[in-house]
Scaffold this motif. Structure first.
Motif, PDB file in Angstrom:
ATOM      1  N   ASN A 128      -4.667  50.464 -53.984  1.00 25.02           N
ATOM      2  CA  ASN A 128      -4.436  51.459 -55.034  1.00 25.02           C
ATOM      3  C   ASN A 128      -3.545  52.596 -54.539  1.00 25.02           C
ATOM      4  O   ASN A 128      -2.699  53.103 -55.284  1.00 25.02           O
ATOM      5  CB  ASN A 128      -5.764  52.000 -55.554  1.00 25.02           C
ATOM      6  N   GLU A 129      -3.713  53.008 -53.286  1.00 22.50           N
ATOM      7  CA  GLU A 129      -2.858  54.053 -52.715  1.00 22.50           C
ATOM      8  C   GLU A 129      -1.404  53.594 -52.658  1.00 22.50           C
ATOM      9  O   GLU A 129      -0.486  54.343 -53.010  1.00 22.50           O
ATOM     10  CB  GLU A 129      -3.332  54.423 -51.310  1.00 22.50           C
ATOM     11  N   ILE A 130      -1.177  52.364 -52.225  1.00 23.08           N
ATOM     12  CA  ILE A 130       0.184  51.829 -52.132  1.00 23.08           C
ATOM     13  C   ILE A 130       0.817  51.741 -53.508  1.00 23.08           C
ATOM     14  O   ILE A 130       1.980  52.118 -53.709  1.00 23.08           O
ATOM     15  CB  ILE A 130       0.166  50.446 -51.442  1.00 23.08           C
ATOM     16  N   ILE A 131       0.045  51.288 -54.496  1.00 19.04           N
ATOM     17  CA  ILE A 131       0.557  51.180 -55.864  1.00 19.04           C
ATOM     18  C   ILE A 131       0.932  52.552 -56.399  1.00 19.04           C
ATOM     19  O   ILE A 131       1.983  52.727 -57.045  1.00 19.04           O
ATOM     20  CB  ILE A 131      -0.475  50.476 -56.770  1.00 19.04           C
ATOM     21  N   ALA A 132       0.111  53.555 -56.119  1.00 23.10           N
ATOM     22  CA  ALA A 132       0.411  54.918 -56.587  1.00 23.10           C
ATOM     23  C   ALA A 132       1.687  55.445 -55.932  1.00 23.10           C
ATOM     24  O   ALA A 132       2.514  56.088 -56.594  1.00 23.10           O
ATOM     25  CB  ALA A 132      -0.763  55.835 -56.282  1.00 23.10           C
ATOM     26  N   LYS A 133       1.861  55.209 -54.635  1.00 21.77           N
ATOM     27  CA  LYS A 133       3.073  55.655 -53.943  1.00 21.77           C
ATOM     28  C   LYS A 133       4.321  54.988 -54.495  1.00 21.77           C
ATOM     29  O   LYS A 133       5.351  55.630 -54.694  1.00 21.77           O
ATOM     30  CB  LYS A 133       2.957  55.391 -52.443  1.00 21.77           C
ATOM     31  N   ILE A 134       4.242  53.683 -54.745  1.00 19.94           N
ATOM     32  CA  ILE A 134       5.386  52.955 -55.299  1.00 19.94           C
ATOM     33  C   ILE A 134       5.701  53.459 -56.700  1.00 19.94           C
ATOM     34  O   ILE A 134       6.869  53.629 -57.074  1.00 19.94           O
ATOM     35  CB  ILE A 134       5.110  51.425 -55.311  1.00 19.94           C
ATOM     36  N   LYS A 135       4.661  53.742 -57.486  1.00 14.92           N
ATOM     37  CA  LYS A 135       4.856  54.240 -58.845  1.00 14.92           C
ATOM     38  C   LYS A 135       5.509  55.620 -58.825  1.00 14.92           C
ATOM     39  O   LYS A 135       6.340  55.940 -59.676  1.00 14.92           O
ATOM     40  CB  LYS A 135       3.509  54.292 -59.573  1.00 14.92           C
ATOM     41  N   ALA A 136       5.168  56.453 -57.834  1.00 16.66           N
ATOM     42  CA  ALA A 136       5.718  57.806 -57.739  1.00 16.66           C
ATOM     43  C   ALA A 136       7.219  57.796 -57.448  1.00 16.66           C
ATOM     44  O   ALA A 136       7.933  58.701 -57.868  1.00 16.66           O
ATOM     45  CB  ALA A 136       4.979  58.576 -56.647  1.00 16.66           C
ATOM     46  N   VAL A 137       7.710  56.772 -56.741  1.00 15.02           N
ATOM     47  CA  VAL A 137       9.140  56.731 -56.410  1.00 15.02           C
ATOM     48  C   VAL A 137       9.936  55.883 -57.409  1.00 15.02           C
ATOM     49  O   VAL A 137      11.137  55.722 -57.234  1.00 15.02           O
ATOM     50  CB  VAL A 137       9.367  56.216 -54.984  1.00 15.02           C
ATOM     51  N   GLY A 138       9.294  55.352 -58.434  1.00 15.50           N
ATOM     52  CA  GLY A 138      10.036  54.648 -59.486  1.00 15.50           C
ATOM     53  C   GLY A 138       9.893  53.135 -59.485  1.00 15.50           C
ATOM     54  O   GLY A 138      10.694  52.459 -60.120  1.00 15.50           O
ATOM     55  N   GLY A 139       8.904  52.600 -58.819  1.00 16.85           N
ATOM     56  CA  GLY A 139       8.695  51.155 -58.810  1.00 16.85           C
ATOM     57  C   GLY A 139       7.401  50.782 -59.508  1.00 16.85           C
ATOM     58  O   GLY A 139       6.551  51.636 -59.780  1.00 16.85           O
ATOM     59  N   ILE A 140       7.266  49.523 -59.801  1.00 17.99           N
ATOM     60  CA  ILE A 140       6.044  49.016 -60.439  1.00 17.99           C
ATOM     61  C   ILE A 140       5.455  47.961 -59.515  1.00 17.99           C
ATOM     62  O   ILE A 140       6.086  46.938 -59.237  1.00 17.99           O
ATOM     63  CB  ILE A 140       6.325  48.423 -61.829  1.00 17.99           C
ATOM     64  N   LYS A 157      16.259  52.664 -55.954  1.00 11.03           N
ATOM     65  CA  LYS A 157      16.149  51.590 -54.979  1.00 11.03           C
ATOM     66  C   LYS A 157      15.966  52.131 -53.556  1.00 11.03           C
ATOM     67  O   LYS A 157      15.107  51.653 -52.807  1.00 11.03           O
ATOM     68  CB  LYS A 157      17.397  50.713 -55.045  1.00 11.03           C
ATOM     69  N   ILE A 158      16.719  53.135 -53.185  1.00  7.95           N
ATOM     70  CA  ILE A 158      16.641  53.690 -51.834  1.00  7.95           C
ATOM     71  C   ILE A 158      15.277  54.312 -51.585  1.00  7.95           C
ATOM     72  O   ILE A 158      14.683  54.137 -50.511  1.00  7.95           O
ATOM     73  CB  ILE A 158      17.775  54.710 -51.600  1.00  7.95           C
ATOM     74  N   LYS A 159      14.741  55.012 -52.581  1.00 11.62           N
ATOM     75  CA  LYS A 159      13.424  55.624 -52.443  1.00 11.62           C
ATOM     76  C   LYS A 159      12.347  54.545 -52.267  1.00 11.62           C
ATOM     77  O   LYS A 159      11.419  54.708 -51.459  1.00 11.62           O
ATOM     78  CB  LYS A 159      13.096  56.481 -53.667  1.00 11.62           C
ATOM     79  N   VAL A 160      12.466  53.467 -53.019  1.00 14.55           N
ATOM     80  CA  VAL A 160      11.490  52.375 -52.923  1.00 14.55           C
ATOM     81  C   VAL A 160      11.562  51.733 -51.537  1.00 14.55           C
ATOM     82  O   VAL A 160      10.529  51.449 -50.921  1.00 14.55           O
ATOM     83  CB  VAL A 160      11.725  51.331 -54.047  1.00 14.55           C
ATOM     84  N   ILE A 161      12.783  51.530 -51.021  1.00 17.23           N
ATOM     85  CA  ILE A 161      12.941  50.939 -49.686  1.00 17.23           C
ATOM     86  C   ILE A 161      12.287  51.828 -48.639  1.00 17.23           C
ATOM     87  O   ILE A 161      11.567  51.365 -47.750  1.00 17.23           O
ATOM     88  CB  ILE A 161      14.434  50.704 -49.371  1.00 17.23           C
ATOM     89  N   LYS A 162      12.509  53.150 -48.743  1.00  8.46           N
ATOM     90  CA  LYS A 162      11.911  54.087 -47.780  1.00  8.46           C
ATOM     91  C   LYS A 162      10.388  54.057 -47.866  1.00  8.46           C
ATOM     92  O   LYS A 162       9.694  54.104 -46.854  1.00  8.46           O
ATOM     93  CB  LYS A 162      12.425  55.507 -48.023  1.00  8.46           C
ATOM     94  N   GLU A 163       9.865  53.973 -49.074  1.00  3.16           N
ATOM     95  CA  GLU A 163       8.409  53.943 -49.247  1.00  3.16           C
ATOM     96  C   GLU A 163       7.821  52.636 -48.714  1.00  3.16           C
ATOM     97  O   GLU A 163       6.748  52.635 -48.128  1.00  3.16           O
ATOM     98  CB  GLU A 163       8.059  54.129 -50.729  1.00  3.16           C
ATOM     99  N   VAL A 164       8.526  51.535 -48.903  1.00  3.93           N
ATOM    100  CA  VAL A 164       8.059  50.247 -48.376  1.00  3.93           C
ATOM    101  C   VAL A 164       8.000  50.314 -46.856  1.00  3.93           C
ATOM    102  O   VAL A 164       7.065  49.795 -46.229  1.00  3.93           O
ATOM    103  CB  VAL A 164       8.976  49.097 -48.857  1.00  3.93           C
ATOM    104  N   ARG A 165       8.958  50.967 -46.233  1.00  3.23           N
ATOM    105  CA  ARG A 165       8.967  51.086 -44.776  1.00  3.23           C
ATOM    106  C   ARG A 165       7.802  51.926 -44.261  1.00  3.23           C
ATOM    107  O   ARG A 165       7.354  51.741 -43.136  1.00  3.23           O
ATOM    108  CB  ARG A 165      10.281  51.719 -44.302  1.00  3.23           C
TER     109      ARG A 165
END
Length: 186
Positions: free
Chosen positions: A170-182, A131-139
């Motif tokens: 597609n770049e955003i989706i790949a980044k979210i996927k790398a940190v554990g999100g879908i 969750k924390i990684k996803v929050i950081k990536e969203v920011r």
């Protein structure tokens, strides 16, 4: 000696505030209570924001009666006939594509689908441990603060970014996927 006693009297009077007990209490007196009932406002039968209008002339009343007596087919012809007689410009059809867009009513015509150019990126779900990684990536790709990003991630499924190109999505989706999100593109 007299001067000292005079100063003491003046000082003592200044320190002790004078209390006035002559306060009138009008709200308990019977003559101040009004027994008259409030007037009720009479609402008009029909609300007209432009105010009262004068009665129509006899010509207009006769014309309205004659139009009401016409058949429905004849009533449909009144509008175009008046437009032609008064030489008013033709009104364009309003469509979802914009004012004056041509409408294809042909039976054999196939509509061409326009390729979508703007996409929305939606966060579907994520691992609770990430969750924390996803929050950081969203920011990183939004201009949200920590609190707003956390609230957005906790409202899953939520739209992360709107109106982005396909490559950026597609770049955003790949980044979210790398940190554990879908995330998905809509």
């Amino acid at each position: 000696m007299k001067l000292i006693s005079l100063v003491r009297n003046v000082r003592s009077r200044q320190c002790q505030p004078e209390v006035i007990w002559s306060v009138q209490v009008r709200f308990l007196q019977q003559d101040s209570v009004s027994k008259a009932k409030p007037k009720k406002y009479k609402y008009p039968s029909v609300y007209d924001p432009y105010g009262p209008r004068p009665q129509p002339s006899n010509k207009i009343v006769e014309l309205a009666e004659r139009i009401a007596a016409l058949s429905p087919e004849e009533r449909k012809q009144i509008g175009p006939a008046l437009n032609e007689h008064l030489r008013l410009p033709k009104q364009q059809m309003i469509s979802s594509d914009g004012i004056g867009a041509k409408q294809d009513t042909g039976a054999g015509k196939v509509e061409e689908k326009k390729e979508k150019t703007a996409f929305d990126v939606k966060l579907e779900k994520f691992n609770a441990s990430d969750k924390i990684k996803v929050i950081k990536e969203v920011r990183t790709f939004t201009s949200l603060g920590l609190k707003e990003a956390k609230e957005l991630v906790e409202k899953v499924p939520a739209i992360l970014k709107q109106g982005v190109t396909k490559e950026e999505a597609n770049e955003i989706i790949a980044k979210i996927k790398a940190v554990g999100g879908i995330a998905v593109m809509e």
